[in-house]
Enzyme design. Structure first.
Site: not given
Ligand code: ADP
Length: 335
Positions: A266-269
């Site tokens: 869910g980080a991307g969302d």
């Molecule tokens: P997705 O979930 O779509 O694969 P990402 O993994 O690149 O996308 O994560 C989306 C955003 O969430 C990143 O650009 C960053 O801002 C934040 N994020 C993701 N993983 C981390 C992490 N391990 N530590 C800090 N921020 C994170």
């Protein structure tokens, strides 16, 4: 005659998210394959639905358009959205198919393994005539992904919503979200993801998705190849490192936040929710680098906080939590 003052209603929705809403059945043990998993726990899932919840939690009124089965899982999902403050007037129920399921396990190598139940699932059956033009048109932003573009009639329903948003002059946001296993072939996936790409003003991708779509490993070259006249802002997320951005005039990078990571689901969302919340506050931020970088810092903070708890919806932060993380970081830089 003076216009009659109108009381604000629930229709003051700022962002409408359209797409899949499903049950994630997550293996209760990490480090095992789906074959080995002993049990699964249910959770609400679906990227556009997560974005809608993420916005509501940030205080931005949001609505969701999609379809679930007329079954208990569908009702669970509707309740979950409503309980999280998302308007569900655009949610439809199918009698002829069940709510989509996705079994998920986290393998020992850190990769997630998926198995989808959609033969077909209710989300694929959203029809164009189920899209209410006023519902889409009165929101300031339409956000969608690529899963709803995979099969008819969901594809035509998505494209109808996009057309309505275009006609009303709304901001159009797209997260291609590549799930190769759901497409008949890699070629079909590329063509399908690019179909959604051409209408968007704002797009969020991962580097891997950009490479897949553009055929270029170099980010700037990939962005140039896929740039189009309507596009205002392309954001490439880079996990813990934060994100990069490309606009018609410039490009740059905004570093991420260091947080104790528990689960990146869910980080991307969360990031997209933060991005759209920021763009609503700072209109056309892509025209001003300081504003754009402030918006992307906010989005990075939302994404980072989403990794600090298990699951997507339970982990999406409030605005106060995001502001506290940003303030803590600024304090550290000022020291
Ligand atoms: P997705 O979930 O779509 O694969 P990402 O993994 O690149 O996308 O994560 C989306 C955003 O969430 C990143 O650009 C960053 O801002 C934040 N994020 C993701 N993983 C981390 C992490 N391990 N530590 C800090 N921020 C994170």
């Amino acid at each position: 005659m003076a216009p009659t003052p109108t009381t604000p209603t629930r229709s003051a929705i700022q962002v409408v998210a359209l797409g899949e809403l499903l049950i994630d059945l997550v293996a209760t043990e990490a480090g095992v394959s789906l074959v080995e998993a002993p049990a699964f726990q249910k959770a609400a899932g679906g990227a556009p639905a997560n974005v809608a919840v993420g916005l509501a939690r940030l205080g931005v009124p949001s609505g969701f358009i999609g379809k679930v089965g007329n079954d208990d899982f569908g009702r669970f999902l509707a309740q979950t959205l409503a309980a999280n403050g998302v308007d569900t007037r655009g949610l439809h129920y199918a009698d002829e198919a069940r709510t989509m399921l996705a079994f998920v396990s986290l393998r020992a190598d850190g990769e997630r393994e998926f198995m989808f139940y959609r033969h077909p699932s209710a989300d694929m059956l959203l029809r164009p005539d189920e899209i209410d033009p006023a519902y889409v048109g009165t929101a300031r932003v339409l956000h969608y992904g690529s899963i709803s573009l995979i099969a008819e009639p969901g594809r035509s329903a998505t494209l109808r919503a996009v057309k309505i948003a275009q006609e009303w002059g709304r901001l159009i946001s797209y997260d291609p979200n590549l799930r190769l296993a759901l497409w008949p072939s890699a070629e079909a996936a590329r063509a399908g993801l690019l179909e959604g790409w051409q209408f968007a003003h704002v797009i969020k991708v991962s580097h891997e998705e950009l490479t897949f779509l553009s055929g270029e490993t170099d980010l700037a070259a990939g962005a140039r190849r896929l740039w189009h006249d309507r596009l205002c802002l392309l954001v490439i997320t880079e996990g813990a490192a934060g994100c990069r951005y490309v606009t018609a005039q410039t490009e740059g990078r905004v570093p991420g936040f260091r947080v104790p990571v528990v689960d990146t689901t869910g980080a991307g969302d969360g990031f997209v929710a933060g991005l759209l919340a920021g763009l609503l506050e700072r209109e056309r931020a892509w025209e001003r680098v300081p504003d754009l970088e402030a918006v992307l810092r906010f989005a990075n903070a939302v994404g980072a906080l989403t990794t600090t708890r298990r699951g997507a919806i339970p982990a999406l932060p409030t605005r106060a939590q995001v502001e506290a993380l940003i303030a803590a970081r600024i304090a550290r830089i000022d020291e």
